[in-house]
Design a protein around this motif. Structure first.
Motif, PDB file in Angstrom:
ATOM      1  N   ALA A   1       0.861  -1.179   0.000  1.00 59.09           N
ATOM      2  CA  ALA A   1       0.000   0.000   0.000  1.00 59.09           C
ATOM      3  C   ALA A   1       0.900   1.233   0.000  1.00 59.09           C
ATOM      4  O   ALA A   1       1.814   1.331   0.826  1.00 59.09           O
ATOM      5  N   VAL A   2       0.647   2.154  -0.932  1.00 58.15           N
ATOM      6  CA  VAL A   2       1.498   3.334  -1.096  1.00 58.15           C
ATOM      7  C   VAL A   2       0.630   4.582  -1.097  1.00 58.15           C
ATOM      8  O   VAL A   2      -0.349   4.668  -1.849  1.00 58.15           O
ATOM      9  N   VAL A   3       0.982   5.548  -0.262  1.00 65.88           N
ATOM     10  CA  VAL A   3       0.269   6.828  -0.192  1.00 65.88           C
ATOM     11  C   VAL A   3       1.166   7.918  -0.769  1.00 65.88           C
ATOM     12  O   VAL A   3       2.317   8.081  -0.339  1.00 65.88           O
ATOM     13  N   LEU A   4       0.645   8.645  -1.743  1.00 65.28           N
ATOM     14  CA  LEU A   4       1.401   9.700  -2.407  1.00 65.28           C
ATOM     15  C   LEU A   4       0.657  11.032  -2.321  1.00 65.28           C
ATOM     16  O   LEU A   4      -0.573  11.057  -2.339  1.00 65.28           O
ATOM     17  N   ASP A   5       1.401  12.132  -2.247  1.00 68.62           N
ATOM     18  CA  ASP A   5       0.781  13.442  -2.426  1.00 68.62           C
ATOM     19  C   ASP A   5       0.987  13.872  -3.882  1.00 68.62           C
ATOM     20  O   ASP A   5       1.599  13.152  -4.677  1.00 68.62           O
TER      21      ASP A   5
END
Length: 208
Positions: A25-29
């Motif tokens: 799971a990857v969270v990016l802005d």
């Protein structure tokens, strides 16, 4: 105005005969998305192993959060591979701090028992950059794990096939039997286990 934290979620190892199934799971802005676009992040299957390694390091440095979850061979055999894949995804998402507001999940199947809102994206590893980033992280993590234990089970060509059912791997199953890391719920492994009384790897033989 608050910006939604969206996690891209993908898995690798679902079709393998050997080892864990892995999800990331990857969270990016927005800034991270632009950086990874410039770096050429896409579906892990479209990249060389060396390029995946390079991009996994970049993703980890740029992303707001990156987490990996797995489901074991025992869980795969107990639950079935689809449910075990969902379990690995839930574990990766649960490790994100703080939790995301939304999960973008590769494929067309929503993750059951997930309290966080989600959307499915067909061919998401190509259509959604965060999902593509997750596919790379998951692939690199799992490949490293399989490579690390390959020497424990010689003769199966695991360093090259990463547990997938290549011709050499299937031939080794017939010759050597199964290991504790083979998925007995998968037909080639089950058939090899039924035909073999004693896996040869237990006696230290590698089948040449």
């Amino acid at each position: 105005m608050n910006v939604l934290r969206i996690a891209g979620v993908d898995e690798v190892g679902r079709g393998s005969l050997f080892g864990v199934v892995t999800a990331a799971a990857v969270v990016l802005d927005r800034g991270g998305i632009k950086q990874l676009q410039r770096l050429g992040v896409t579906d892990s299957k479209a990249l060389s192993a060396r390029r995946r390694e390079q991009l996994a390091a970049e993703i980890t440095a740029i992303a707001l959060d990156v987490q990996v979850g797995t489901a074991s061979v025992a869980e795969i055999d107990q639950l079935n591979i689809l449910q075990a894949t969902f379990l690995a995804m839930r574990r990766a998402i649960a490790a994100l701090k703080p939790p995301p507001d939304l999960c973008s999940v590769d494929g067309n199947s929503a993750i059951p028992q997930l309290a966080i809102p989600q959307r499915t994206v067909i061919q998401g590893d190509r259509q959604d950059l965060a999902i593509g980033a997750a596919s790379i992280v998951a692939k690199v993590w799992r490949d490293r794990e399989i490579t690390a234990i390959a020497a424990t089970y010689p003769g199966y060509d695991l360093t090259r096939n990463k547990g997938y059912g290549t011709a050499s791997h299937r031939a080794a199953l017939q010759r050597l039997g199964v290991t504790p890391e083979h998925r007995l719920s998968f037909a080639p492994c089950r058939q090899a286990a039924e035909q073999s009384q004693l896996p040869l790897w237990l006696s230290g033989e590698d089948g040449g």
